[in-house]
Design a protein around this motif. Structure first.
Motif, PDB file in Angstrom:
ATOM      1  N   ASN A 124       9.377   4.240  -5.878  1.00 60.09           N
ATOM      2  CA  ASN A 124       7.946   4.120  -5.170  1.00 60.09           C
ATOM      3  C   ASN A 124       7.283   2.997  -5.686  1.00 60.09           C
ATOM      4  O   ASN A 124       6.107   2.972  -5.456  1.00 60.09           O
ATOM      5  CB  ASN A 124       7.018   5.477  -5.680  1.00 60.09           C
ATOM      6  CG  ASN A 124       6.742   5.763  -7.143  1.00 60.09           C
ATOM      7  OD1 ASN A 124       7.256   4.993  -7.952  1.00 60.09           O
ATOM      8  ND2 ASN A 124       6.113   6.584  -7.443  1.00 60.09           N
ATOM      9  N   LYS A 125       8.017   2.180  -6.179  1.00 61.93           N
ATOM     10  CA  LYS A 125       7.257   0.720  -6.653  1.00 61.93           C
ATOM     11  C   LYS A 125       8.447  -0.034  -6.968  1.00 61.93           C
ATOM     12  O   LYS A 125       9.563   0.221  -7.653  1.00 61.93           O
ATOM     13  CB  LYS A 125       6.354   1.047  -7.992  1.00 61.93           C
ATOM     14  CG  LYS A 125       5.508  -0.164  -8.105  1.00 61.93           C
ATOM     15  CD  LYS A 125       4.394   0.001  -8.788  1.00 61.93           C
ATOM     16  CE  LYS A 125       3.498   1.020  -8.108  1.00 61.93           C
ATOM     17  NZ  LYS A 125       2.327   1.437  -8.815  1.00 61.93           N
ATOM     18  N   ILE A 126       8.193  -1.222  -6.490  1.00 61.58           N
ATOM     19  CA  ILE A 126       9.129  -2.509  -6.746  1.00 61.58           C
ATOM     20  C   ILE A 126       8.473  -3.300  -7.669  1.00 61.58           C
ATOM     21  O   ILE A 126       7.386  -3.625  -7.758  1.00 61.58           O
ATOM     22  CB  ILE A 126       9.520  -3.269  -5.565  1.00 61.58           C
ATOM     23  CG1 ILE A 126      10.008  -2.541  -4.313  1.00 61.58           C
ATOM     24  CG2 ILE A 126      10.542  -4.433  -5.890  1.00 61.58           C
ATOM     25  CD1 ILE A 126      11.519  -2.016  -4.695  1.00 61.58           C
ATOM     26  N   LEU A 127       9.118  -3.773  -8.849  1.00 66.50           N
ATOM     27  CA  LEU A 127       8.598  -4.517  -9.878  1.00 66.50           C
ATOM     28  C   LEU A 127       9.323  -5.752 -10.202  1.00 66.50           C
ATOM     29  O   LEU A 127      10.639  -5.789 -10.030  1.00 66.50           O
ATOM     30  CB  LEU A 127       8.603  -4.075 -11.220  1.00 66.50           C
ATOM     31  CG  LEU A 127       7.980  -4.740 -12.646  1.00 66.50           C
ATOM     32  CD1 LEU A 127       6.555  -5.241 -12.137  1.00 66.50           C
ATOM     33  CD2 LEU A 127       7.992  -3.900 -13.714  1.00 66.50           C
ATOM     34  N   THR A 128       8.900  -7.004 -10.201  1.00 68.77           N
ATOM     35  CA  THR A 128       9.542  -8.261 -10.508  1.00 68.77           C
ATOM     36  C   THR A 128       8.799  -9.171 -11.542  1.00 68.77           C
ATOM     37  O   THR A 128       7.672  -8.557 -11.849  1.00 68.77           O
ATOM     38  CB  THR A 128       9.712  -9.136  -9.184  1.00 68.77           C
ATOM     39  OG1 THR A 128      10.590  -9.907  -9.578  1.00 68.77           O
ATOM     40  CG2 THR A 128       8.469  -9.451  -8.438  1.00 68.77           C
ATOM     41  N   ILE A 129       9.063 -10.419 -11.492  1.00 73.10           N
ATOM     42  CA  ILE A 129       8.190 -11.245 -12.574  1.00 73.10           C
ATOM     43  C   ILE A 129       8.101 -12.418 -11.643  1.00 73.10           C
ATOM     44  O   ILE A 129       9.019 -12.904 -10.859  1.00 73.10           O
ATOM     45  CB  ILE A 129       9.172 -11.465 -13.780  1.00 73.10           C
ATOM     46  CG1 ILE A 129       8.454 -12.220 -14.749  1.00 73.10           C
ATOM     47  CG2 ILE A 129      10.526 -12.338 -13.483  1.00 73.10           C
ATOM     48  CD1 ILE A 129       9.075 -12.519 -16.233  1.00 73.10           C
ATOM     49  N   GLU A 130       6.934 -13.052 -11.778  1.00 75.74           N
ATOM     50  CA  GLU A 130       6.642 -14.088 -11.233  1.00 75.74           C
ATOM     51  C   GLU A 130       7.298 -15.579 -11.541  1.00 75.74           C
ATOM     52  O   GLU A 130       7.701 -15.480 -12.851  1.00 75.74           O
ATOM     53  CB  GLU A 130       4.930 -14.642 -11.342  1.00 75.74           C
ATOM     54  CG  GLU A 130       4.388 -15.148 -12.594  1.00 75.74           C
ATOM     55  CD  GLU A 130       2.941 -15.584 -12.400  1.00 75.74           C
ATOM     56  OE1 GLU A 130       2.319 -15.823 -11.298  1.00 75.74           O
ATOM     57  OE2 GLU A 130       2.411 -15.864 -13.460  1.00 75.74           O
ATOM     58  N   ALA A 131       7.665 -16.195 -10.753  1.00 73.61           N
ATOM     59  CA  ALA A 131       7.395 -16.291  -9.206  1.00 73.61           C
ATOM     60  C   ALA A 131       8.605 -16.299  -8.669  1.00 73.61           C
ATOM     61  O   ALA A 131       8.491 -15.660  -7.379  1.00 73.61           O
ATOM     62  CB  ALA A 131       6.652 -17.667  -8.979  1.00 73.61           C
ATOM     63  N   SER A 132       9.766 -16.546  -9.126  1.00 77.98           N
ATOM     64  CA  SER A 132      10.730 -16.603  -8.124  1.00 77.98           C
ATOM     65  C   SER A 132      11.275 -15.099  -7.575  1.00 77.98           C
ATOM     66  O   SER A 132      11.981 -15.235  -6.674  1.00 77.98           O
ATOM     67  CB  SER A 132      12.057 -16.949  -9.084  1.00 77.98           C
ATOM     68  OG  SER A 132      11.795 -18.507  -9.460  1.00 77.98           O
ATOM     69  N   GLY A 133      11.083 -14.252  -8.171  1.00 76.74           N
ATOM     70  CA  GLY A 133      11.312 -12.869  -7.891  1.00 76.74           C
ATOM     71  C   GLY A 133      10.519 -12.162  -6.403  1.00 76.74           C
ATOM     72  O   GLY A 133      10.760 -10.966  -5.931  1.00 76.74           O
ATOM     73  N   ILE A 134       9.619 -12.786  -6.388  1.00 77.35           N
ATOM     74  CA  ILE A 134       8.545 -12.399  -5.554  1.00 77.35           C
ATOM     75  C   ILE A 134       8.892 -12.352  -4.078  1.00 77.35           C
ATOM     76  O   ILE A 134       8.759 -11.272  -3.426  1.00 77.35           O
ATOM     77  CB  ILE A 134       7.141 -12.987  -5.533  1.00 77.35           C
ATOM     78  CG1 ILE A 134       6.448 -12.921  -7.035  1.00 77.35           C
ATOM     79  CG2 ILE A 134       5.969 -12.558  -4.677  1.00 77.35           C
ATOM     80  CD1 ILE A 134       5.206 -13.908  -7.140  1.00 77.35           C
ATOM     81  N   ALA A 135       9.590 -13.156  -3.462  1.00 74.91           N
ATOM     82  CA  ALA A 135       9.809 -13.263  -2.348  1.00 74.91           C
ATOM     83  C   ALA A 135      11.171 -11.886  -1.918  1.00 74.91           C
ATOM     84  O   ALA A 135      10.792 -11.228  -0.908  1.00 74.91           O
ATOM     85  CB  ALA A 135      10.887 -14.529  -1.869  1.00 74.91           C
TER      86      ALA A 135
END
Length: 196
Positions: A52-63
């Motif tokens: 129910n949620k996706i988590l990444t770290i800025e910035a390279s994982g955002i796309a």
């Protein structure tokens, strides 16, 4: 050989210091077709997982996180590395050493964006020593949520991050796992993975 391994071989450049430069399609200039394929492949690999949620770290994982969030139809949260004038909420804070940038980053997520009810799929473009993934795991645990999986585009298999995360019981899926690379010959060897 899968689509990402083929793209790395055709467009990637190995730099001294065990650095793979693929920013021409993954994390500076973004090839939407490749990002779409990465998201579809991660969704396929985690098809039985309730997220129910996706988590990444800025910035390279955002796309890739955004594309995957679209497929799951869930919110995407990214941990920030720097505070701004409007980042005044209380936060979950952790620290991650960046292998690429050779520095430690303080990362944070505002508390309203991670909840105890969250079933979180962590995604990122690279996994080397696993510090970014562990910092994201720490943020989820601080919120009382559950990490249901970790999806990575490119894992550096010659480093210990992936092995240690798997040994700790995390479901880790990496689309391309590099076993070895040589900047003098530009040779890149991938780990064989079963196409399940």
């Amino acid at each position: 050989m899968n689509f990402l391994e083929e793209k790395i071989l055709s467009d990637g450049v190995v730099k001294p210091g065990n650095i793979l430069k693929i920013d021409n399609f993954l994390n500076h200039q973004i090839d939407i077709g490749i990002i779409r394929q990465i998201a579809n492949e991660l969704k396929r690999r985690f098809h039985d997982v309730e997220v129910n949620k996706i988590l990444t770290i800025e910035a390279s994982g955002i796309a890739m996180a955004t594309m995957l969030g679209h497929l799951y139809d869930v919110p995407v949260v990214f941990a920030k590395k720097s505070e701004t004038a409007n980042s005044v909420d209380t936060k979950y804070v952790s620290h991650a050493y960046s292998f690429t940038h050779k520095k430690e980053n303080k990362i944070f997520v505002s508390r309203p964006y991670l909840q105890p009810t969250d079933r979180v799929l962590i995604v990122d473009d690279f996994l080397a020593d696993g510090q970014a993934a562990r910092a994201l795991i720490d943020l989820v645990h601080q919120a009382g949520g559950q990490v249901v999986g970790i999806g990575i585009a490119v894992e550096k298999g010659q480093q210990n991050g992936g092995r240690l995360l798997r040994e700790d019981g995390y479901w880790l899926e990496s689309i391309a796992i590099i076993e070895d690379m040589n900047w003098e010959t530009q040779e890149i060897l991938f780990r064989h993975q079963d196409e399940g």
